[in-house]
Motif scaffolding. Structure first.
Motif, PDB file in Angstrom:
ATOM      1  N   LEU A   1      60.638  45.655  14.442  1.00 43.53           N
ATOM      2  CA  LEU A   1      59.247  45.207  14.496  1.00 43.53           C
ATOM      3  C   LEU A   1      58.699  45.481  15.888  1.00 43.53           C
ATOM      4  O   LEU A   1      59.418  45.331  16.876  1.00 43.53           O
ATOM      5  CB  LEU A   1      59.163  43.695  14.200  1.00 43.53           C
ATOM      6  N   VAL A   2      57.430  45.879  15.947  1.00 46.10           N
ATOM      7  CA  VAL A   2      56.736  46.027  17.226  1.00 46.10           C
ATOM      8  C   VAL A   2      55.558  45.061  17.239  1.00 46.10           C
ATOM      9  O   VAL A   2      54.770  45.008  16.287  1.00 46.10           O
ATOM     10  CB  VAL A   2      56.230  47.471  17.444  1.00 46.10           C
ATOM     11  N   ILE A   3      55.472  44.269  18.294  1.00 42.77           N
ATOM     12  CA  ILE A   3      54.355  43.328  18.478  1.00 42.77           C
ATOM     13  C   ILE A   3      53.626  43.751  19.748  1.00 42.77           C
ATOM     14  O   ILE A   3      54.239  43.852  20.813  1.00 42.77           O
ATOM     15  CB  ILE A   3      54.861  41.878  18.604  1.00 42.77           C
ATOM     16  N   VAL A  30      49.534  52.352  20.505  1.00 42.94           N
ATOM     17  CA  VAL A  30      50.879  51.992  20.053  1.00 42.94           C
ATOM     18  C   VAL A  30      51.135  52.534  18.657  1.00 42.94           C
ATOM     19  O   VAL A  30      52.209  53.077  18.357  1.00 42.94           O
ATOM     20  CB  VAL A  30      51.073  50.461  20.096  1.00 42.94           C
ATOM     21  N   ASN A  31      50.153  52.424  17.773  1.00 40.20           N
ATOM     22  CA  ASN A  31      50.317  52.877  16.390  1.00 40.20           C
ATOM     23  C   ASN A  31      50.676  54.357  16.321  1.00 40.20           C
ATOM     24  O   ASN A  31      51.496  54.778  15.497  1.00 40.20           O
ATOM     25  CB  ASN A  31      49.032  52.606  15.609  1.00 40.20           C
ATOM     26  N   ASP A  34      56.862  53.634   8.814  1.00 40.79           N
ATOM     27  CA  ASP A  34      57.808  52.684   8.240  1.00 40.79           C
ATOM     28  C   ASP A  34      58.202  51.583   9.229  1.00 40.79           C
ATOM     29  O   ASP A  34      58.917  50.644   8.873  1.00 40.79           O
ATOM     30  CB  ASP A  34      59.066  53.401   7.761  1.00 40.79           C
ATOM     31  N   ILE A  35      57.770  51.681  10.486  1.00 39.60           N
ATOM     32  CA  ILE A  35      58.081  50.635  11.472  1.00 39.60           C
ATOM     33  C   ILE A  35      56.996  49.562  11.424  1.00 39.60           C
ATOM     34  O   ILE A  35      55.804  49.865  11.544  1.00 39.60           O
ATOM     35  CB  ILE A  35      58.188  51.225  12.895  1.00 39.60           C
ATOM     36  N   LYS A  36      57.393  48.334  11.247  1.00 41.36           N
ATOM     37  CA  LYS A  36      56.434  47.234  11.137  1.00 41.36           C
ATOM     38  C   LYS A  36      55.718  47.029  12.463  1.00 41.36           C
ATOM     39  O   LYS A  36      56.318  47.097  13.530  1.00 41.36           O
ATOM     40  CB  LYS A  36      57.155  45.941  10.733  1.00 41.36           C
ATOM     41  N   LEU A  37      54.405  46.740  12.351  1.00 41.62           N
ATOM     42  CA  LEU A  37      53.578  46.565  13.543  1.00 41.62           C
ATOM     43  C   LEU A  37      52.623  45.401  13.338  1.00 41.62           C
ATOM     44  O   LEU A  37      52.028  45.255  12.263  1.00 41.62           O
ATOM     45  CB  LEU A  37      52.765  47.841  13.807  1.00 41.62           C
ATOM     46  N   ILE A  83      43.630  50.320  10.762  1.00 43.90           N
ATOM     47  CA  ILE A  83      45.035  49.981  10.503  1.00 43.90           C
ATOM     48  C   ILE A  83      45.220  48.505  10.127  1.00 43.90           C
ATOM     49  O   ILE A  83      46.316  47.966  10.257  1.00 43.90           O
ATOM     50  CB  ILE A  83      45.924  50.326  11.720  1.00 43.90           C
ATOM     51  N   LEU A  84      44.164  47.860   9.661  1.00 44.29           N
ATOM     52  CA  LEU A  84      44.281  46.427   9.365  1.00 44.29           C
ATOM     53  C   LEU A  84      45.369  46.141   8.332  1.00 44.29           C
ATOM     54  O   LEU A  84      46.200  45.250   8.517  1.00 44.29           O
ATOM     55  CB  LEU A  84      42.944  45.864   8.882  1.00 44.29           C
TER      56      LEU A  84
END
Length: 406
Positions: free
Chosen positions: A250-252, A261-262, A268-271, A395-396
């Motif tokens: 996960l990336v926060i 960042v996106n 496939d990586i959670k953001l 990207i919501l």
């Protein structure tokens, strides 16, 4: 415990007429001289906030309020301040004095305030104070009359009795666990051993040498739930990704750099963002998500309110006063943007087409939900800084995926 932010504490508010003994009760519950006590009517003017630890609940804040029957020259202003507390409270204590019975006064104030408390659907305790002024026969009669009129249980109390104070504490403890467990950050969405990369840019809201409150709280929540957090600034994002072979679980990130960042991450990586996590803890994500979608329906000439829970001097590059307005105007065109901060949430929001609120780290959950309810009751869409920025970046749905399965 003493450093726990006010927004993360259970708020216990005490209401009642002037000289009903509200301040004395708080002083006895806390075993501290928090509030000024006097036989003179109207000693408490503005609400008095006192943060403390009340075992076994943990961190709480008591709010002592002015008398609801204050008829002094500035009484109306004092009562208005007391009404503002209704939006913040998690538990209400309504105090009546036995003097009402002795003076044969009607319970009009108590009925009105109990109705206001019940509207918020919050737990409450009704206390009959100064029972030592009554004979046993009078006390029994009076309690029956009050319970009949108010349609609720009434608890007898005298601040001279340690046993009575103990019973109040037991009721507060009984009501508190549900309130404490309502706030969820990110811990329930991760697994033990998950590798989480946090992007914490250094900007004017996070001066050199410290993290801001949401970042600190999220890091602590990850650690408490067995995750492995790694924190980088934006300029070290590539190095941070290399640590996890570009495969963090996960990336926060700070919402302001969502777009940058996106682009660095595989789909496939959670953001998600700190702002969205705070919105989840304090408010209703579904409502805020739907509000963000309304950005696409804004038109030239619409009025937008950007609301912050904290107060600070306007700074160059400020997200609420510069960055968000610029993003909105670049997407929609010429729109009217107004700002508010701290307690100055407008009483009339009917003119706004959308409200964009901060993550509410400085508000408690009750006050945040109160603002959301006021907006939805008036059909005014409301969203959050992070969600608004995500929607503008397209990207919501991506950054909400971890919370809203669609």
């Amino acid at each position: 415990m003493i450093d726990t932010p006010r927004g993360n504490r259970v708020h216990i508010a005490i209401f009642g007429r002037t000289n009903a003994g509200k301040s004395s009760i708080i002083n006895k519950i806390t075993n501290q001289n928090i509030s000024l006590v006097s036989d003179m009517r109207g000693t408490t003017t503005d609400p008095v906030y006192k943060a403390m630890e009340l075992l076994p609940i943990g961190p709480v804040v008591f709010i002592d309020t002015a008398g609801v029957d204050d008829m002094s020259e500035i009484g109306a202003l004092r009562v208005e301040k007391t009404k503002e507390v209704l939006a913040k409270m998690d538990i209400a204590i309504l105090v009546l004095s036995s003097e009402i019975f002795l003076e044969k006064r009607a319970l009009d104030y108590e009925k009105d305030w109990l109705q206001e408390i019940k509207k918020r659907e919050k737990p409450y305790i009704v206390l009959l104070n100064k029972i030592d002024l009554l004979k046993d026969s009078e006390r029994i009669t009076f309690i029956k009359e009050i319970e009949s009129e108010l349609k609720c249980e009434v608890n007898e109390i005298t601040t001279l009795s340690g046993e009575d104070i103990k019973k109040i504490k037991e009721k507060l403890v009984e009501y508190s666990p549900k309130l404490i467990n309502e706030e969820r950050l990110i811990g329930d969405k991760i697994k033990i051993g998950d590798k989480i990369l946090l992007v914490a840019p250094q900007d004017i809201q996070a001066p050199k040498g410290r993290l801001i409150l949401p970042q600190v709280q999220v890091i602590r929540d990850i650690l408490d739930n067995g995750g492995i957090p790694t924190v980088v600034t934006l300029d070290n994002l590539d190095e941070g990704l290399k640590i996890f072979q570009n495969r963090p679980d996960l990336v926060i990130t700070d919402s302001q750099v969502f777009g940058v960042v996106n682009k660095k991450l595989g789909r496939d990586i959670k953001l998600t963002s700190f702002s969205i996590i705070m919105a989840r803890a304090k408010g209703d994500l579904e409502t805020l998500y739907e509000g963000a979608k309304k950005i696409n329906q804004l038109k030239i000439g619409d009025s937008i309110l950007i609301a912050e829970a904290c107060t600070h001097h306007q700074l160059k590059g400020d997200i609420a006063r510069e960055k968000l307005p610029q993003l909105l105007k670049s997407k929609v065109g010429d729109i009217n943007i107004e700002n508010c901060s701290g307690k100055d949430f407008p009483k009339d929001i009917s003119k706004y087409s959308l409200i964009i609120h901060c993550g509410s780290c400085m508000l408690n959950r009750s006050e945040t939900l109160s603002r959301l309810k006021e907006s939805t009751d008036k059909n005014i869409p409301i969203t959050n800084f992070g969600m608004a920025i995500a929607e503008i970046n397209g990207i919501l749905d991506r950054v909400m995926e971890i919370f809203l399965r669609r």
